[in-house]
Enzyme design. Structure first.
Site, mmCIF file in Angstrom:
data_model
loop_
_atom_site.group_PDB
_atom_site.id
_atom_site.type_symbol
_atom_site.label_atom_id
_atom_site.label_comp_id
_atom_site.label_asym_id
_atom_site.label_seq_id
_atom_site.Cartn_x
_atom_site.Cartn_y
_atom_site.Cartn_z
ATOM 1 N N ASP A 84 0.809 -1.226 0.000
ATOM 2 C CA ASP A 84 0.000 0.000 0.000
ATOM 3 C C ASP A 84 0.842 1.276 0.000
ATOM 4 O O ASP A 84 0.326 2.359 -0.255
ATOM 5 C CB ASP A 84 -0.927 0.027 1.223
ATOM 6 C CG ASP A 84 -1.997 -1.039 1.149
ATOM 7 O OD1 ASP A 84 -2.160 -1.638 0.069
ATOM 8 O OD2 ASP A 84 -2.670 -1.291 2.166
ATOM 9 N N ARG B 105 -18.022 -0.537 -23.343
ATOM 10 C CA ARG B 105 -18.472 -0.754 -21.974
ATOM 11 C C ARG B 105 -17.749 0.151 -20.983
ATOM 12 O O ARG B 105 -16.716 0.745 -21.297
ATOM 13 C CB ARG B 105 -18.152 -2.200 -21.550
ATOM 14 C CG ARG B 105 -19.118 -3.200 -22.087
ATOM 15 C CD ARG B 105 -18.662 -4.585 -21.734
ATOM 16 N NE ARG B 105 -19.713 -5.551 -22.044
ATOM 17 C CZ ARG B 105 -19.513 -6.822 -22.296
ATOM 18 N NH1 ARG B 105 -18.293 -7.319 -22.269
ATOM 19 N NH2 ARG B 105 -20.524 -7.618 -22.548
HETATM 20 O O1 F6P Z 1 -2.131 -4.000 3.879
HETATM 21 C C1 F6P Z 1 -2.037 -4.450 2.601
HETATM 22 C C2 F6P Z 1 -3.312 -5.013 2.095
HETATM 23 O O2 F6P Z 1 -2.968 -5.386 0.830
HETATM 24 C C3 F6P Z 1 -4.539 -4.066 2.092
HETATM 25 O O3 F6P Z 1 -4.578 -3.217 1.006
HETATM 26 C C4 F6P Z 1 -5.654 -5.066 2.132
HETATM 27 O O4 F6P Z 1 -6.851 -4.518 2.656
HETATM 28 C C5 F6P Z 1 -5.120 -6.114 3.033
HETATM 29 O O5 F6P Z 1 -3.729 -6.156 2.811
HETATM 30 C C6 F6P Z 1 -5.776 -7.457 2.846
HETATM 31 O O6 F6P Z 1 -5.044 -8.410 3.546
HETATM 32 P P1 F6P Z 1 -5.553 -9.886 3.876
HETATM 33 O O7 F6P Z 1 -6.552 -10.285 2.851
HETATM 34 O O8 F6P Z 1 -4.315 -10.717 3.837
HETATM 35 O O9 F6P Z 1 -6.116 -9.841 5.230
#
Ligand code: F6P
Length: 364
Positions: free
Chosen positions: A142, A177
């Site tokens: 992120d 689309r």
């Molecule tokens: O923190 C990184 C991230 O990729 C977020 O963007 C996402 O919400 C989260 O991890 C999801 O993580 P998991 O599915 O492993 O709980």
């Protein structure tokens, strides 16, 4: 012989293995250092019997381009909030941090390198306050950790998301689309913004800027009325309409604090129809494809720089600090600063100015 324990915590991220390899290779250039790894973050230390892996040069040979982490990881619980089942079947948490400190001492661990995101670095700081000689290495796709220009894994995620936009543009154009791509980004819209700029989306919706659906609809109508009979939208999973909430559900997973974000693209489709958009709309949710697989060269290099720096920080006894990248240098900053806040997109971010400058609507 001095011993350093390495752990990877939180969601996985392309480049974790390159960090592990760099720590081991750098340590091998010094006399009398042994690197060991704990499986699944610190769970390996707390397990009975412990699950510890010896990380020598042979063990890390050729892992720099492998996705995931050879040590395994978890984003559930942790030594300070270890999930336990109560007598009545419900789940609670106990603090096992003292036990972990004792175990590390018994194992002859001189220092710990904890590779992880904001949650993991909060754990690093809490252990540091207990007297553990610990160093943090930031990771997240992120890119929302402060004081570091980039985290490894981010460029790989942006590349994957951009390739998805590229593919969706051609099919959107062929079918006239609107194609909506949902990308990761719980609270930060960096991936969505970068992929929109690189891939050429018309609309990009991010968590930091709640969107006005009328503004989104207007942007699409203008585009269609100017003869472009298709459009591409990138929406971050954490995006929300003005006055609304993020789309998701409470997770039933033990020790998992996050709400499971889900449905941002589907909600947007419904809102667009409600706002009078009649063109065909199709959705793609990219999900964990953004986190898996081979890291791009940039992330391997950054991860390797972070690994080398982390071990050098052990040598320099810079405990309680975290590796960071501030162009052009790899530096270290106090963990306590690193966990105070996140790095979010703001109106004045260059990426926002660039996106708006080329006509991408952010729905505001
Ligand atoms: O923190 C990184 C991230 O990729 C977020 O963007 C996402 O919400 C989260 O991890 C999801 O993580 P998991 O599915 O492993 O709980």
């Amino acid at each position: 012989m001095k011993r350093v324990l390495v752990a990877t915590g939180g969601g996985d991220c392309p480049g974790l293995n390159a960090v592990i390899r760099a720590i081991v290779k750098r340590a091998a250039r010094e006399k009398d250092w042994e690197i060991i790894g704990s499986t699944n973050s610190f769970d390996g230390v707390l397990k009975e019997p412990t699950e510890i892996v010896v990380l020598d040069e042979q063990a890390v040979s050729g892992i720099h381009f492998r996705g995931g982490t050879i040590l395994g990881t978890t984003n559930k619980g942790g030594p300070f909030e270890w999930p336990v089942k109560n007598y009545d079947g419900t789940w609670g948490a106990v603090d096992r941090s003292e036990e972990m400190m004792r175990k590390l001492q018994y194992m002859g661990v001189d220092a710990v390198i904890n590779i992880g995101g904001d949650g993991s670095q909060r754990i690093s700081q809490a252990f540091y306050e207990k007297g553990l000689k610990i160093i943090g290495v930031p990771k997240t796709i992120d890119n929302d950790l402060p004081f570091t220009d980039f985290t490894f894994g981010y460029q790989t995620a942006v590349q994957i998301a951009t390739e998805a936009v590229d593919k969706l543009v051609t099919t959107a154009a062929s079918h006239n689309r609107i194609l909506i791509l949902e990308v990761m980004g719980r609270d930060a819209g960096w991936i969505a913004l970068s992929a929109s700029i690189a891939g050429g989306a018309e609309v990009c919706l991010i968590p930091e800027i709640p969107y006005d659906i009328q503004k989104v609809a207007e942007r699409l109508e203008t585009r269609f009325s100017r003869g472009k009979g298709f459009a591409n939208i990138v929406v971050a999973e954490g995006a929300k309409p003005k006055g609304g909430e993020q789309s998701g559900e409470k997770s039933g997973e033990v020790g998992y604090h996050n709400v499971r974000l889900k449905g941002a693209a589907a909600r947007l489709e419904a809102e667009l129809k409600e706002a009078g958009i009649t063109a065909d709309i199709r959705l793609t949710v990219l999900g964990h494809l953004q986190r898996g697989g081979i890291p791009v060269a940039y992330d391997r290099i950054l991860a390797t720089q972070f690994g080398v720096k982390a071990f050098e920080m052990v040598l320099e006894e810079r405990f309680g600090e975290m590796v960071a990248y501030r162009h052009p240098n790899i530096i270290s900053i106090p963990l306590i600063d690193a966990i105070q806040k996140n790095k979010f997109v703001t109106e004045s971010s260059n990426a926002v100015k660039t996106a708006k400058g080329i006509g991408i609507s952010l729905g505001d």
